[in-house]
Design a protein around this motif. Structure first.
Motif, mmCIF file in Angstrom:
data_model
loop_
_atom_site.group_PDB
_atom_site.id
_atom_site.type_symbol
_atom_site.label_atom_id
_atom_site.label_comp_id
_atom_site.label_asym_id
_atom_site.label_seq_id
_atom_site.Cartn_x
_atom_site.Cartn_y
_atom_site.Cartn_z
ATOM 1 N N THR A 285 0.791 -1.114 0.040
ATOM 2 C CA THR A 285 0.014 0.037 -0.068
ATOM 3 C C THR A 285 0.783 1.335 -0.141
ATOM 4 O O THR A 285 1.709 1.349 0.681
ATOM 5 C CB THR A 285 -1.081 0.046 1.239
ATOM 6 N N ARG A 286 0.632 2.034 -0.833
ATOM 7 C CA ARG A 286 1.501 3.263 -1.076
ATOM 8 C C ARG A 286 0.522 4.662 -0.910
ATOM 9 O O ARG A 286 1.242 5.607 -0.488
ATOM 10 C CB ARG A 286 1.947 3.264 -2.593
ATOM 11 N N MET A 287 -0.707 4.585 -1.083
ATOM 12 C CA MET A 287 -1.434 5.840 -1.088
ATOM 13 C C MET A 287 -2.968 5.299 -0.301
ATOM 14 O O MET A 287 -3.429 4.798 -0.546
ATOM 15 C CB MET A 287 -1.766 6.279 -2.576
ATOM 16 N N LEU A 288 -3.385 6.374 0.400
ATOM 17 C CA LEU A 288 -4.530 6.698 1.086
ATOM 18 C C LEU A 288 -5.122 7.825 0.309
ATOM 19 O O LEU A 288 -4.567 8.971 0.044
ATOM 20 C CB LEU A 288 -4.625 7.043 2.409
ATOM 21 N N TYR A 289 -6.352 7.830 -0.748
ATOM 22 C CA TYR A 289 -6.975 8.786 -1.079
ATOM 23 C C TYR A 289 -8.792 8.754 -0.776
ATOM 24 O O TYR A 289 -9.093 7.959 -0.802
ATOM 25 C CB TYR A 289 -7.023 8.221 -2.706
ATOM 26 N N THR A 290 -8.983 10.259 -0.597
ATOM 27 C CA THR A 290 -10.269 10.198 -0.201
ATOM 28 C C THR A 290 -10.729 11.718 -0.591
ATOM 29 O O THR A 290 -10.131 12.315 -1.425
ATOM 30 C CB THR A 290 -10.399 10.356 1.616
ATOM 31 N N GLU A 291 -11.997 12.074 -0.391
ATOM 32 C CA GLU A 291 -12.575 13.339 -0.476
ATOM 33 C C GLU A 291 -12.830 13.882 0.726
ATOM 34 O O GLU A 291 -13.200 13.495 1.818
ATOM 35 C CB GLU A 291 -13.738 13.360 -1.339
ATOM 36 N N GLY A 292 -12.991 15.471 0.740
ATOM 37 C CA GLY A 292 -13.553 16.128 1.963
ATOM 38 C C GLY A 292 -14.890 15.691 2.474
ATOM 39 O O GLY A 292 -15.092 15.303 3.719
ATOM 40 N N TYR A 293 -15.620 15.892 1.633
ATOM 41 C CA TYR A 293 -16.864 15.281 1.471
ATOM 42 C C TYR A 293 -17.231 14.257 0.478
ATOM 43 O O TYR A 293 -16.815 14.894 -0.655
ATOM 44 C CB TYR A 293 -18.090 16.236 1.635
ATOM 45 N N SER A 294 -17.733 13.087 0.640
ATOM 46 C CA SER A 294 -17.938 12.345 -0.476
ATOM 47 C C SER A 294 -18.610 13.039 -1.498
ATOM 48 O O SER A 294 -19.793 13.651 -1.308
ATOM 49 C CB SER A 294 -18.298 10.855 -0.096
ATOM 50 N N THR A 295 -18.316 12.842 -2.948
ATOM 51 C CA THR A 295 -19.138 13.353 -4.014
ATOM 52 C C THR A 295 -20.693 12.826 -3.894
ATOM 53 O O THR A 295 -20.703 11.532 -3.729
ATOM 54 C CB THR A 295 -18.598 13.147 -5.328
ATOM 55 N N MET A 296 -21.605 13.733 -4.084
ATOM 56 C CA MET A 296 -23.112 13.275 -4.107
ATOM 57 C C MET A 296 -23.673 13.123 -2.757
ATOM 58 O O MET A 296 -24.811 13.330 -2.611
ATOM 59 C CB MET A 296 -23.237 12.054 -5.041
ATOM 60 N N PHE A 297 -23.023 12.229 -1.973
ATOM 61 C CA PHE A 297 -23.404 11.862 -0.567
ATOM 62 C C PHE A 297 -23.262 12.884 0.314
ATOM 63 O O PHE A 297 -23.756 12.719 1.341
ATOM 64 C CB PHE A 297 -23.084 10.545 -0.206
ATOM 65 N N MET A 298 -21.988 13.407 0.283
ATOM 66 C CA MET A 298 -21.544 14.424 1.251
ATOM 67 C C MET A 298 -21.402 13.659 2.825
ATOM 68 O O MET A 298 -21.239 13.940 3.882
ATOM 69 C CB MET A 298 -22.459 15.550 1.628
ATOM 70 N N ASP A 299 -20.766 12.499 2.598
ATOM 71 C CA ASP A 299 -20.482 11.743 3.789
ATOM 72 C C ASP A 299 -19.241 12.212 4.489
ATOM 73 O O ASP A 299 -18.246 12.772 3.583
ATOM 74 C CB ASP A 299 -19.998 10.156 3.362
#
Length: 181
Positions: A67-81
């Motif tokens: 494992t080399r990378m952790l990738y995410t979003e600030g708020y998930s697209t569409m769902f805003m999780d």
């Protein structure tokens, strides 16, 4: 600065990842990012596990030796999780992972990921930063060293350079760490 948000995402992924690497990505995620990580990067030997980041044990359980990378979003697209950013970063740091966050939905008005410990922040300008979807572009925000390395080869080879009508010298073309981090 890049020609689109996906040019920023793709360039970032191609810069940091190589054959045999593994990514842990939050799910749900923007469709273009999902396609890039599940299809295109797999063609080059990069694997990805998509997990629900709302439970930190899902992240811990997905870590592999490659494992080399952790990738995410600030708020998930569409769902805003939302999820425990500090917890996710702690896992990334404990395993020496590059942490990348797409901050398009959160924007720097509500979240400054570099202050939280993320290594790289990606923005699509066609969403909330431009306000009316009247601008196409992408931004990668990180340390000067990372940006220098990222733009030394990839931006020219991949071809995601920002078009000439919005140049770094124009009023809307300048994004410093304090603006987008």
């Amino acid at each position: 600065m890049f020609a689109s948000g996906m040019a920023a995402v793709s360039t970032t992924l191609l810069h940091f990842l190589k054959q045999g690497d593994h990514v842990i990505c939050s799910y749900p995620i923007y469709g273009g990012t999902y396609a890039m990580l599940s299809g295109w990067m797999a063609r080059y030997g990069v694997t990805c596990d998509f997990v629900d980041f709302r439970d930190l044990d899902n992240i811990r359980g997905a870590v592999k030796p490659n494992t080399r990378m952790l990738y995410t979003e600030g708020y998930s697209t569409m769902f805003m999780d939302v999820f425990d950013l500090r917890g996710a970063i702690a896992i990334a740091k404990a395993h020496g992972l590059v942490s990348v966050i797409d901050n398009t939905c959160a924007t720097p008005a509500t979240l400054k990921p570099l202050d939280w410990g993320f290594d790289v922040v990606v923005h699509s300008l066609s969403k909330y930063l431009s306000g009316h979807s009247d601008l196409t572009g992408g931004v990668v925000v990180s340390s000067q060293d990372t940006i220098r390395k990222l733009t030394a080869i990839e931006i020219g080879v991949i071809g995601g350079a920002l078009p000439p009508l919005l140049t770094p010298g124009s009023p809307r073309g300048v994004f410093a760490r304090s603006d987008c981090g």
